[in-house]
Design a protein around this motif. Structure first.
Motif, PDB file in Angstrom:
ATOM      1  N   LYS A 155       1.060  -1.237  -0.024  1.00 20.01           N
ATOM      2  CA  LYS A 155      -0.065   0.214   0.021  1.00 20.01           C
ATOM      3  C   LYS A 155       0.855   1.286  -0.095  1.00 20.01           C
ATOM      4  O   LYS A 155       0.227   2.456  -0.255  1.00 20.01           O
ATOM      5  CB  LYS A 155      -0.992  -0.060   1.149  1.00 20.01           C
ATOM      6  N   ASP A 156       2.064   1.415  -0.027  1.00 19.96           N
ATOM      7  CA  ASP A 156       3.067   2.445   0.071  1.00 19.96           C
ATOM      8  C   ASP A 156       3.733   2.509  -1.410  1.00 19.96           C
ATOM      9  O   ASP A 156       4.507   3.233  -1.557  1.00 19.96           O
ATOM     10  CB  ASP A 156       4.262   2.345   1.122  1.00 19.96           C
ATOM     11  N   GLY A 185      -0.930  10.113  -6.143  1.00 20.56           N
ATOM     12  CA  GLY A 185      -1.888   9.677  -5.402  1.00 20.56           C
ATOM     13  C   GLY A 185      -1.452   9.074  -3.978  1.00 20.56           C
ATOM     14  O   GLY A 185      -0.774   9.843  -3.339  1.00 20.56           O
ATOM     15  N   GLN A 186      -2.473   8.088  -3.629  1.00 20.28           N
ATOM     16  CA  GLN A 186      -2.107   7.165  -2.629  1.00 20.28           C
ATOM     17  C   GLN A 186      -1.076   6.306  -2.555  1.00 20.28           C
ATOM     18  O   GLN A 186      -1.048   5.420  -1.753  1.00 20.28           O
ATOM     19  CB  GLN A 186      -3.648   6.665  -2.064  1.00 20.28           C
ATOM     20  N   GLN A 188      -1.033   3.338  -3.514  1.00 20.21           N
ATOM     21  CA  GLN A 188      -1.438   1.823  -3.338  1.00 20.21           C
ATOM     22  C   GLN A 188      -1.241   1.129  -4.584  1.00 20.21           C
ATOM     23  O   GLN A 188      -1.997   1.364  -5.545  1.00 20.21           O
ATOM     24  CB  GLN A 188      -2.772   2.052  -2.524  1.00 20.21           C
ATOM     25  N   GLU A 207      -5.160   4.362  -7.749  1.00 26.73           N
ATOM     26  CA  GLU A 207      -5.505   5.781  -7.810  1.00 26.73           C
ATOM     27  C   GLU A 207      -4.923   6.399  -9.073  1.00 26.73           C
ATOM     28  O   GLU A 207      -5.402   7.445  -9.323  1.00 26.73           O
ATOM     29  CB  GLU A 207      -5.204   6.623  -6.538  1.00 26.73           C
ATOM     30  N   ASP A 237     -10.825   2.132  -8.230  1.00 25.63           N
ATOM     31  CA  ASP A 237      -9.651   1.597  -8.199  1.00 25.63           C
ATOM     32  C   ASP A 237      -9.372   0.551  -9.389  1.00 25.63           C
ATOM     33  O   ASP A 237      -9.963  -0.037  -9.897  1.00 25.63           O
ATOM     34  CB  ASP A 237      -9.532   0.569  -6.827  1.00 25.63           C
TER      35      ASP A 237
END
Length: 343
Positions: A155-156, A185-186, A188, A207, A237
């Motif tokens: 997720k990083d 974005g995030q 992930q 994202e 997603d």
């Protein structure tokens, strides 16, 4: 068939100085589901990612592995009947090459390893490799010569590359690289797939879009394949992905565009031109419901009973209501091929 934003979102858009383009409104080909697996009974987000294992000696005995991210790994036959459950913890994604499968296990922060016995048609858990990193999320497997790769994603935005010789599985894999794939974005990551024939690995940044890595040079920078902003069909997603493999490295990459309930198809070879978008609708007899909010998917180009040009298996978020009795749907690639005009 077109998909549209909810009324509230359209009203917000109408108030803007310049009307925003509706990323959901895009032509799609409706493809009926052919088979569905037994449900993971109950409410909640349970089913996540499938993998198809082809029994080369007896294709009718091929299997579908499917993760329950609250419990473990399920095994189904091509009729969708549950054959086996392995209580291995919270496995999120699963993938395989040959008779060896791997799953991302975020309960034990490890890669879980499985073998498939083609004589007994059973799956066995043979051990776990600690990743030394919290919550492995997605995973994909690759096989080059006698080197077996497992790539858990995080997720990083990081993807790890683990490798082991197929004749030394008991020795355990070695960590070859950690790659910062997520850039926006995030960050992930989840879905990924090895394309050994063309020396590349595709990875989804949920994202943002789809990246590819150089299978022959783990130090090379990720290359963008497609983005949500390009409006080829992706929306957040960006989830599961896999490959329909043809001859001489030809084929297609299939990517789940989760929030829009659709799937985008690209040429496997660069420049990876978008070839079309499809949805999975209810079966022709109405006995199987349509697919919504797909997470993981798997594609296999091997001819199988009922699927002469290969199969696509996708997670279904609701059966039929969202978060209720989730399962997996099996789709005939022949119908996708015809609808999108693929070779």
């Amino acid at each position: 068939m077109k998909r549209y934003l909810p009324l509230a979102a359209l009203l917000v858009s109408a108030c803007a100085t310049e009307p925003a383009q509706d990323l959901y409104a895009i032509e799609t080909a409706p493809i009926p589901a052919a088979v569905e697996t037994a449900p993971m009974v109950g409410k909640g987000d349970k089913a996540d990612d499938p993998a198809v294992w082809v029994n080369l000696a007896n294709p009718a005995a091929s299997l579908v592995l499917g993760t329950n991210k609250d419990a473990g790994l399920y095994v189904y036959n091509l009729a969708g009947e549950e054959l086996q459950f392995l209580d291995v913890g919270r496995v999120n994604n699963v993938d395989l090459r040959g008779d060896l499968a791997v799953a991302s296990n975020d309960e034990t922060n490890s890669v879980s390893w499985f073998t498939i016995d083609s004589t007994t048609n059973t799956v066995s858990h043979i051990g776990d490799t600690p990743t030394n990193k919290d919550e492995p999320y997605g995973i994909c497997a690759g096989l080059v010569g006698n080197t077996y790769y497992a790539m858990p994603t995080y997720k990083d935005g990081v993807a790890q590359v683990w490798a082991v010789a197929t004749d030394a599985i008991s020795d355990g894999p070695e960590l070859l690289a950690e790659i910062q794939v997520g850039q926006y974005g995030q960050l992930q990551l989840e879905g990924c797939v090895f394309d050994e024939a063309n020396g590349q690995v595709f990875v989804g940044e949920e994202e943002h879009g789809v990246w590819k890595l150089d299978l022959n040079d783990w130090t090379a920078a990720p290359v963008s394949v497609d983005t949500i902003d390009a409006r080829n069909g992706l929306v957040a997603d960006v989830e599961g992905m896999d490959i329909w493999a043809g001859e001489n490295g030809e084929g297609y990459l299939v990517v789940s565009s989760q929030a829009a309930d659709r799937f985008v198809v690209y040429d496997l070879k660069a420049p990876h031109a978008p070839r079309g978008v499809f949805t999975v609708v209810e079966s022709l007899d109405g006995a199987i419901d349509a697919v919504t909010h797909t997470d993981g998917l798997d594609v296999n180009s091997a001819p199988l009973p009922g699927f002469p040009n290969g199969i696509v298996v996708v997670q279904d978020d609701g059966n039929p209501e969202s978060g209720v009795d989730q399962n997996f749907k099996l789709v005939d690639w022949t119908l996708i091929q015809a609808a999108l005009g693929l070779e």
